[in-house]
Scaffold this motif. Structure first.
Motif, PDB file in Angstrom:
ATOM      1  N   LEU A   1       0.816  -1.214   0.000  1.00  0.00           N
ATOM      2  CA  LEU A   1       0.000   0.000   0.000  1.00  0.00           C
ATOM      3  C   LEU A   1       0.849   1.263   0.000  1.00  0.00           C
ATOM      4  N   ALA A   2       2.033   1.202   0.625  1.00  0.00           N
ATOM      5  CA  ALA A   2       2.901   2.381   0.689  1.00  0.00           C
ATOM      6  C   ALA A   2       3.337   2.838  -0.700  1.00  0.00           C
ATOM      7  N   LEU A   3       3.359   1.938  -1.663  1.00  0.00           N
ATOM      8  CA  LEU A   3       3.800   2.292  -3.015  1.00  0.00           C
ATOM      9  C   LEU A   3       2.782   3.177  -3.742  1.00  0.00           C
ATOM     10  N   ALA A   4       1.530   3.175  -3.250  1.00  0.00           N
ATOM     11  CA  ALA A   4       0.481   4.005  -3.861  1.00  0.00           C
ATOM     12  C   ALA A   4       0.434   3.802  -5.376  1.00  0.00           C
ATOM     13  N   ALA A   5       0.517   2.553  -5.798  1.00  0.00           N
ATOM     14  CA  ALA A   5       0.528   2.228  -7.228  1.00  0.00           C
ATOM     15  C   ALA A   5      -0.883   2.321  -7.809  1.00  0.00           C
ATOM     16  N   PRO A   6      -0.998   2.564  -9.104  1.00  0.00           N
ATOM     17  CA  PRO A   6      -2.322   2.582  -9.732  1.00  0.00           C
ATOM     18  C   PRO A   6      -3.071   1.256  -9.593  1.00  0.00           C
ATOM     19  N   VAL A   7      -2.310   0.143  -9.524  1.00  0.00           N
ATOM     20  CA  VAL A   7      -2.922  -1.174  -9.387  1.00  0.00           C
ATOM     21  C   VAL A   7      -2.257  -1.906  -8.219  1.00  0.00           C
ATOM     22  N   THR A   8      -3.070  -2.378  -7.271  1.00  0.00           N
ATOM     23  CA  THR A   8      -2.574  -3.109  -6.103  1.00  0.00           C
ATOM     24  C   THR A   8      -3.117  -4.531  -6.143  1.00  0.00           C
ATOM     25  N   LEU A   9      -2.230  -5.511  -6.028  1.00  0.00           N
ATOM     26  CA  LEU A   9      -2.587  -6.923  -6.104  1.00  0.00           C
ATOM     27  C   LEU A   9      -2.275  -7.588  -4.770  1.00  0.00           C
ATOM     28  N   LEU A  10      -3.244  -8.289  -4.196  1.00  0.00           N
ATOM     29  CA  LEU A  10      -3.071  -8.953  -2.909  1.00  0.00           C
ATOM     30  C   LEU A  10      -3.403 -10.436  -3.053  1.00  0.00           C
ATOM     31  N   ASP A  11      -2.443 -11.285  -2.715  1.00  0.00           N
ATOM     32  CA  ASP A  11      -2.626 -12.735  -2.813  1.00  0.00           C
ATOM     33  C   ASP A  11      -2.905 -13.309  -1.429  1.00  0.00           C
ATOM     34  N   GLU A  12      -4.151 -13.734  -1.199  1.00  0.00           N
ATOM     35  CA  GLU A  12      -4.568 -14.316   0.087  1.00  0.00           C
ATOM     36  C   GLU A  12      -4.084 -13.448   1.261  1.00  0.00           C
TER      37      GLU A  12
END
Length: 319
Positions: free
Chosen positions: A142-153
């Motif tokens: 979340l700190a990266l503030a990227a346009p797309v955030t991907l969370l695996d489990e």
């Protein structure tokens, strides 16, 4: 940013892992990719991050994704840390993205507070509990503030209490710190609690995609219905699926016979558990008893019907 897939095919060891004609993740949305183990969920997430070789195209904002794409932040299921403190691990990702030191400090402090890890920043990752490590893993993405955030489990490794907390916290964290987010999970409750959009992935193929509530109310097929928690049984000459809590005593348009096997006392309510006849495949079904309603003894045959159901084609029929 809008994320789009087209003609995505990934083979591994002679087996097709993913086969997706088209799939879109609209900008500003949170989507849960939900499916059983081995359905290709993590492979799909890696493809979105540019980490998988594949046929087809993956684009973000209309431009192809690439390995190490700075438009993407990903939190893998198993957190991986380098040497140093939690603070150093969080700061490293920002440094590699070229974030100025002052802005990095501000972002780090904000996300650490939001994720409940402010008191862990000077500790070594090796000293963290599994749940603490997952919070740090989430904060790092979340700190990266990227346009797309991907969370695996993202909730793997939490105990029951910690998981309950995160089910409430993660949606707010994504709303505050992520733009477009994709969350992979094999847990139905997590899928519906963390996202309003749903992608059902079964055997590497998209069975359904769209509004989670709409998909739940009208699963596209029997296999998807079972995955969503429905019981699917032959009834009145057809195949019907009904959600938990929908079964009732008595006759109805989609009635069938159930042989009681046992009563389960849940503390605040009771269930009768039974099976359909062997001809129907001995499918297990449950009926919740109303307060004061007498139970039926094991071996008793009762007539039941769902108050809500979805019809599916009978296997082998042309309908």
């Amino acid at each position: 940013m809008h994320v789009s897939l087209s003609g995505l095919r990934i083979d591994r060891g002679g087996r097709r892992i993913l086969d997706i004609a088209t799939l879109d993740f609209p900008p500003g949305t949170v989507t849960a990719v939900f499916g059983p183990n081995g359905s290709g969920k993590t492979t799909l997430l890696r493809a979105l991050a540019g980490l998988e070789r594949s046929d087809g195209a993956v684009t973000i904002g209309g431009r192809p994704v690439s390995r190490g794409d700075r438009r993407v932040a990903i939190a893998f299921q198993e957190p991986v840390f380098v040497r140093g403190t939690v603070r150093a691990n969080l700061a490293l990702g920002l440094e590699l993205r070229g974030v100025p030191a002052r802005e990095s400090d501000t972002r780090l402090a904000s996300v650490a507070a939001a994720c409940g890890i402010a008191g862990l920043l000077e500790r070594s990752p090796r000293e963290l509990s599994t749940g603490e490590a997952q919070r740090v893993n989430l904060a790092r993405a979340l700190a990266l503030a990227a346009p797309v955030t991907l969370l695996d489990e993202p909730l793997s490794g939490f105990d029951r209490i910690g998981r309950s907390r995160m089910l409430e916290e993660v949606p707010a964290l994504l709303a505050a710190h992520a733009a477009t987010a994709v969350v992979v999970t094999h847990d139905r409750e997590e899928a519906f609690r963390l996202a309003r959009r749903l992608v059902l992935l079964i055997d590497g193929r998209v069975a359904a995609a769209g509004d989670a509530a709409v998909i739940y109310r009208a699963p596209p097929d029997a296999e998807s219905a079972r995955l969503l928690g429905y019981t699917v049984v032959p009834a009145a000459g057809r195949l019907v699926g009904f959600p938990p809590g929908a079964l009732r005593h008595g006759q109805g348009p989609a009635q069938f016979e159930l042989t009681v096997t046992r009563e389960v006392d849940m503390g605040n309510h009771r269930h009768l558990v039974g099976v359909t006849d062997a001809e129907a495949g001995a499918i297990v079904a449950e009926i919740r008893l109303a307060e004061g309603e007498p139970a039926a003894a094991p071996g008793t045959r009762i007539t039941v019907h769902p108050s809500r159901w979805v019809d599916f084609p009978v296997p082998g029929s042309r309908s």
